[in-house]
Scaffold this active site. Structure first.
Site, short mmCIF file in Angstrom:
data_model
loop_
_atom_site.label_atom_id
_atom_site.label_comp_id
_atom_site.label_asym_id
_atom_site.label_seq_id
_atom_site.Cartn_x
_atom_site.Cartn_y
_atom_site.Cartn_z
N SER A 180 0.80 12.77 12.55
CA SER A 180 1.89 13.17 12.21
C SER A 180 3.22 12.33 12.84
CB SER A 180 2.23 14.64 12.28
OG SER A 180 1.48 15.32 11.38
N ARG A 181 2.75 11.14 13.60
CA ARG A 181 3.39 10.34 14.42
C ARG A 181 3.94 11.03 15.51
NH1 ARG A 181 1.62 7.17 11.37
NH2 ARG A 181 2.32 5.43 10.19
#
Length: 210
Positions: free
Chosen positions: A188-189
């Site tokens: 999810s970065r």
């Protein structure tokens, strides 16, 4: 080709304060060893960034040839663009990108030349054609053709035969780090970023937002 649509989820590992070594050199050695053991292509390849007198940054890939408490070492032509830029501004940055492990290491600091003895010892360890190449290539200068480069190599091979000395314009540099950053890709970065800064005689470790 829709480049904006390309996506990758990073999920191989994590980097926590509990696991990371308090000394950035030890942490780097751990990650470098894992990159070598994973048989990654060119695990010692690092991007070197310098800045010229015109304030224009430039980058190139060099190979790490030594690493200890004194700093990180590579060898090159002192008359090359990077050599000229380091002569005018000794501050530089290095970056390792181990794609398969989803890891990046960034290092900043001041650069100095290694001793002549160190450069001599490393030069003597290189294959013969590499030693001849150090004489043959006026690195970063415009040349007429590849044929001219090959002719240079043949001329120096005939001159020095099996024992070319180290050229006076060729040798090692050592970057003495004052900042390290370790980046581990996460889902999810929400990546992990740990930065180490040398302050008042010790390493200060901080977590940075991704």
């Amino acid at each position: 080709m829709d480049l904006a649509a390309l996506r990758k989820s990073y999920e191989k590992a994590e980097l926590s304060e509990e696991v990371a070594h308090a000394n950035p050199l030890r942490q780097f050695e751990r990650w470098l060893r894992e990159a070598i053991e994973a048989q990654l292509p060119e695990p010692t390849a690092m991007t070197l960034a310098t800045v010229g007198s015109d304030l224009r940054p430039s980058t190139r890939v060099v190979l790490l040839k030594g690493c200890d408490e004194r700093g990180l070492v590579w060898y090159t032509n002192y008359d090359s663009r990077k050599g000229r830029e380091l002569a005018g501004n000794p501050y530089a940055a290095l970056q390792f990108h181990w794609v398969e492990l989803e890891r990046v290491v960034r290092i900043e600091g001041v650069v100095e030349k290694v001793s002549a003895e160190e450069s001599d010892a490393y030069f003597a360890s290189r294959p013969l054609d590499h030693r001849i190449g150090a004489w043959a290539s006026p690195q970063s200068q415009v040349i007429d053709s590849r044929a001219a480069l090959v002719a240079n190599a043949a001329r120096y091979a005939a001159q020095f035969r099996m024992n070319p000395p180290r050229p006076p314009h060729w040798g090692g540099y050592r970057l003495q780090p004052d900042t390290w950053e370790f980046w581990q890709g996460r889902k999810s970065r929400l990546h992990d970023r740990l930065r180490y800064r040398w302050q008042q005689g010790q390493w200060l470790r901080e977590r940075l937002a991704p």
